[in-house]
Design a protein around this motif. Structure first.
Motif, short mmCIF file in Angstrom:
data_model
loop_
_atom_site.label_atom_id
_atom_site.label_comp_id
_atom_site.label_asym_id
_atom_site.label_seq_id
_atom_site.Cartn_x
_atom_site.Cartn_y
_atom_site.Cartn_z
N PRO A 34 0.81 -1.23 0.00
CA PRO A 34 0.00 0.00 0.00
C PRO A 34 0.84 1.27 0.00
O PRO A 34 0.41 2.30 -0.53
N ARG A 37 1.60 1.84 -3.53
CA ARG A 37 0.38 2.13 -4.26
C ARG A 37 -0.03 3.58 -4.02
O ARG A 37 -0.44 4.27 -4.95
N LEU A 41 -0.43 6.48 -6.82
CA LEU A 41 -1.72 7.16 -6.96
C LEU A 41 -1.56 8.67 -6.89
O LEU A 41 -2.14 9.41 -7.69
N PRO C 99 -7.66 -8.14 2.31
CA PRO C 99 -6.40 -8.84 2.01
C PRO C 99 -5.57 -9.12 3.26
O PRO C 99 -4.88 -10.14 3.34
N LEU C 100 -5.70 -8.22 4.25
CA LEU C 100 -5.00 -8.45 5.52
C LEU C 100 -5.56 -9.67 6.23
O LEU C 100 -4.81 -10.51 6.73
N PHE C 213 0.48 -7.53 16.56
CA PHE C 213 -0.31 -7.88 15.38
C PHE C 213 -1.49 -6.91 15.23
O PHE C 213 -1.83 -6.49 14.13
N TYR C 216 -0.27 -3.61 14.08
CA TYR C 216 0.10 -3.76 12.67
C TYR C 216 -1.14 -3.71 11.79
O TYR C 216 -1.18 -3.02 10.77
N VAL C 220 -1.80 -0.95 8.81
CA VAL C 220 -1.92 -1.29 7.39
C VAL C 220 -3.34 -1.07 6.89
O VAL C 220 -3.55 -0.66 5.75
N LYS C 223 -3.55 2.53 6.10
CA LYS C 223 -2.77 2.81 4.89
C LYS C 223 -3.54 2.39 3.64
O LYS C 223 -3.66 3.14 2.68
N ARG C 224 -4.10 1.17 3.70
CA ARG C 224 -4.84 0.68 2.54
C ARG C 224 -6.12 1.46 2.33
O ARG C 224 -6.52 1.73 1.19
N ARG C 226 -6.51 4.54 3.00
CA ARG C 226 -6.11 5.81 2.39
C ARG C 226 -6.06 5.68 0.87
O ARG C 226 -6.60 6.52 0.15
N CYS C 227 -5.44 4.60 0.40
CA CYS C 227 -5.38 4.37 -1.05
C CYS C 227 -6.79 4.26 -1.63
O CYS C 227 -7.10 4.85 -2.67
#
Lengths: 54, 154, 253
Positions: A34, A37, A41, C99-100, C213, C216, C220, C223-224, C226-227
Motif C-alpha cells: 500500500p 500504491r 496514486l 487482504p490483511l 499484530f 500492525y 496497514v 494505509k490501505r 487511504r489508497c
C-alpha cells in the motif's frame, strides 16, 4: 547465548524458523504494497491535475 | 435514526439471524460427521460403524505400550478412563506419543474388538508450562516438596 | 446524542487527514511490540514441558489466528455501517481489511500446519477447527473476488457488506469448534473463562506479540484505506488540491 543450540530449536528448526520467516515476509509485503500504491496514486492524480490546468 | 435507516438495520438483523439459524440447523444435522474421533466408551457400547474406517481418540493407558523387538509394530490401549480399547499399529509414532498422552488413531475395528490403526496422531492439551514447573507440579501431586507447586499455577 | 464526531469520521477528507496523522505512530508502535514480543517468545520464554522448543510457533500462530477472526468481525461491523448508514469510509476500511484478513488466515493455517507436523504427526487433518479456518480463507478470497468483479464502487461496497455480515456466522463456529465437537486441535488456552492454562513467562510474550499484530493491522488497514479513499475521491477538489506539487506539505491536506 549459545547460537548453535538456539538455531537448532531443540531439533525443531525446520518447523519454527520457516514459520517465523513466512510471517515476517507476509507482514512486510503487506506493509510495503500500500505504501507504493499510495505514492503511485498521488503521482497520477498530481499529473492529471496539473495537466488539466494547462 | 431516520425511519429509512431503521428499516435497513432491521433488514440486516433479519439477514444475519436467518443465515445464523440456517447455519445452526445445518451444523446440528451434520454434527455427527463433524466429530473428528469417537471415544473408547462409544466403541465398547457399539456406537461406531463396524463396516468402515473411523477414528478413535483418548489417552494411551499407563503401562500398556508393548513394542515389537524386530519391527516398528506397537500395541497399546486407548482409554477415556471409563473404557479401554486395544490398538495395534505398525509405523512411526509422533514425538508426543507416550503413556498418558492423548492420541487419535485412524483405522478399523476387527471382529475381536482390536482396533487396527493405519495412522496415529498425538493430541496435546491446552496447557503449557516450563519443564521445571511441570516437575514441581508432579512432585506436589505425589506429596513431595509441595512448596514448589505454585510456580505452574501462576 | 452528540454524533458530530461520527459524521466527521464519515467524511473521507477528514478521515484521510486523521489516518495520515495516525499511521506513523501506529506503525512505530507495531514495530516495537512485534520486535519485543517475537524476541521474548523466541529467546527469553522457557521451553514447554511436553513440546520443547516447537511450541514457540505459538507466538506467531495464535496472534495470526486471533487476527484472522478479528478482521472478519471488523469487516462485518464496517458492513453494518455501509448498509445502514451508507458510510463510504466504512466501505473503504472493509475493502482495506480483506487482504490483511486473508494474509492472517493464511499465516494461521501454514504456521499451524508447521506446528502440527512435529507434534500431532500430520500437516493437515480435516477436523472442525482446521476446516472452519480454511472456510474463512475462502470467504476472504470470495470477498476480494467480489470487490474486483463489481465495477461500480457503491454496489461493490454493498455486496461486500452483505457477504461480510453473512460470513460472520463462521467466527463463533471457528471459536467454539474445539468445544462443540471432538477435534484434534486442543481447546482454548487464553480465552477460557477461568485463568489461562499458561504461566506468565509464556503468556506475556504471547500477549505482547498479539498486541503487535493488532497495531500492525491498524497501521496497514489505515494505509490501505487511504489508497482506497484516494481512488474513490480522485475527482473531488480536496484530493486534487492535496496532490498538486504546490501543496508540498501533504501532511496537512
Amino acid at each position: 547465548m549459545d547460537w548453535q543450540s538456539f538455531l537448532a530449536m531443540g531439533g525443531y528448526a525446520a518447523f519454527v524458523w520457516p514459520s517465523y520467516a513466512l510471517v515476517l515476509i507476509v507482514l512486510i509485503a503487506n506493509a510495503v504494497i500500500p505504501h507504493r500504491r499510495e505514492r503511485a496514486l498521488r503521482e497520477r492524480i498530481a499529473r492529471r491535475t496539473t495537466g488539466n490546468r494547462r | 435514526m431516520t425511519p429509512r435507516r431503521k428499516k435497513r438495520l432491521t433488514l440486516v438483523g433479519l439477514l444475519v439471524l436467518g443465515v445464523g439459524g440456517a447455519a445452526a440447523l445445518l451444523l446440528a444435522a451434520f454434527s455427527e460427521n463433524l466429530v473428528y474421533f469417537h471415544s473408547p466408551s462409544e466403541v465398547v457400547e457399539g456406537g461406531v460403524p463396524m463396516d468402515r474406517k473411523f477414528r478413535i481418540g483418548g489417552l494411551v493407558a499407563e503401562d500398556s505400550v508393548r513394542r515389537d523387538d524386530d519391527s516398528l509394530g506397537v500395541r497399546f490401549r486407548i482409554t477415556d478412563t471409563a473404557e479401554a480399547v486395544s490398538v495395534q499399529y505398525e509405523g512411526v509414532l509422533p514425538d508426543l506419543f507416550r503413556e498418558g498422552q492423548g492420541v487419535v488413531a485412524d483405522g478399523h475395528l476387527t471382529a475381536d474388538n482390536v482396533f487396527v490403526a493405519e495412522r496415529v496422531l498425538a493430541k496435546h492439551d491446552e496447557n503449557y508450562m516450563p519443564p521445571e514447573a511441570a516437575e514441581a507440579l508432579e512432585r506436589a501431586k505425589t506429596g513431595y516438596a509441595p512448596e514448589s507447586g505454585t510456580i505452574a499455577e501462576q | 446524542m452528540n454524533l458530530v464526531w461520527f459524521h466527521k469520521l464519515g467524511s473521507p477528507k477528514y478521515f484521510y487527514a486523521l489516518a495520515l496523522r495516525l499511521t506513523p505512530w501506529l506503525g512505530g508502535l507495531s514495530f516495537v511490540l512485534l520486535a519485543l514480543g517475537l524476541y521474548w517468545g523466541l529467546v527469553v520464554a522457557p521451553p514447554d514441558y511436553q513440546q520443547g522448543e516447537s511450541y514457540r510457533i505459538i507466538f506467531v500462530h495464535v496472534p495470526s489466528a486471533w487476527m484472522s477472526m478479528f478482521t472478519w468481525m471488523f469487516m462485518a461491523f464496517c458492513g453494518l455501517l455501509v448498509l445502514v448508514w451508507r458510510m463510504k469510509v466504512a466501505a473503504s476500511l472493509m475493502r482495506a481489511a480483506a487482504p490483511l484478513g486473508a494474509s492472517f488466515t493464511f499465516l494461521a493455517l501454514v504456521t499451524g500446519s508447521l506446528w502440527g507436523k512435529p507434534m500431532w504427526g500430520a500437516y493437515w487433518v480435516w477436523d472442525a477447527r482446521l476446516t472452519s479456518e480454511l472456510i474463512l480463507l475462502f470467504l476472504y478470497l470470495g470477498f476480494m473476488a467480489l470487490q474486483s468483479a463489481i465495477e461500480q464502487r457503491e454496489a461493490a461496497g454493498r455486496a461486500g457488506a452483505v457477504l461480510a455480515l453473512v460470513g460472520v456466522i463462521n467466527i463463533p463456529i471457528i471459536h467454539f469448534s474445539v468445544e462443540w465437537w471432538n477435534t484434534l486441535h486442543q481447546g482454548a488456552t487464553i480465552t477460557k473463562f477461568d485463568s489461562p492454562s499458561m504461566p506468565v513467562e509464556m503468556l506475556l510474550p504471547l500477549l505482547v506479540s498479539a498486541a503487535g499484530f493488532m497495531a500492525y493491522f491498524a497501521t496497514v488497514v489505515l494505509k490501505r484505506a487511504r489508497c482506497d479513499i484516494l481512488e474513490g475521491q480522485a475527482a473531488s477538489g480536496w484530493v486534487r488540491e492535496w496532490a498538486t506539487p504546490a501543496a508540498t506539505d501533504h501532511r496537512n491536506p
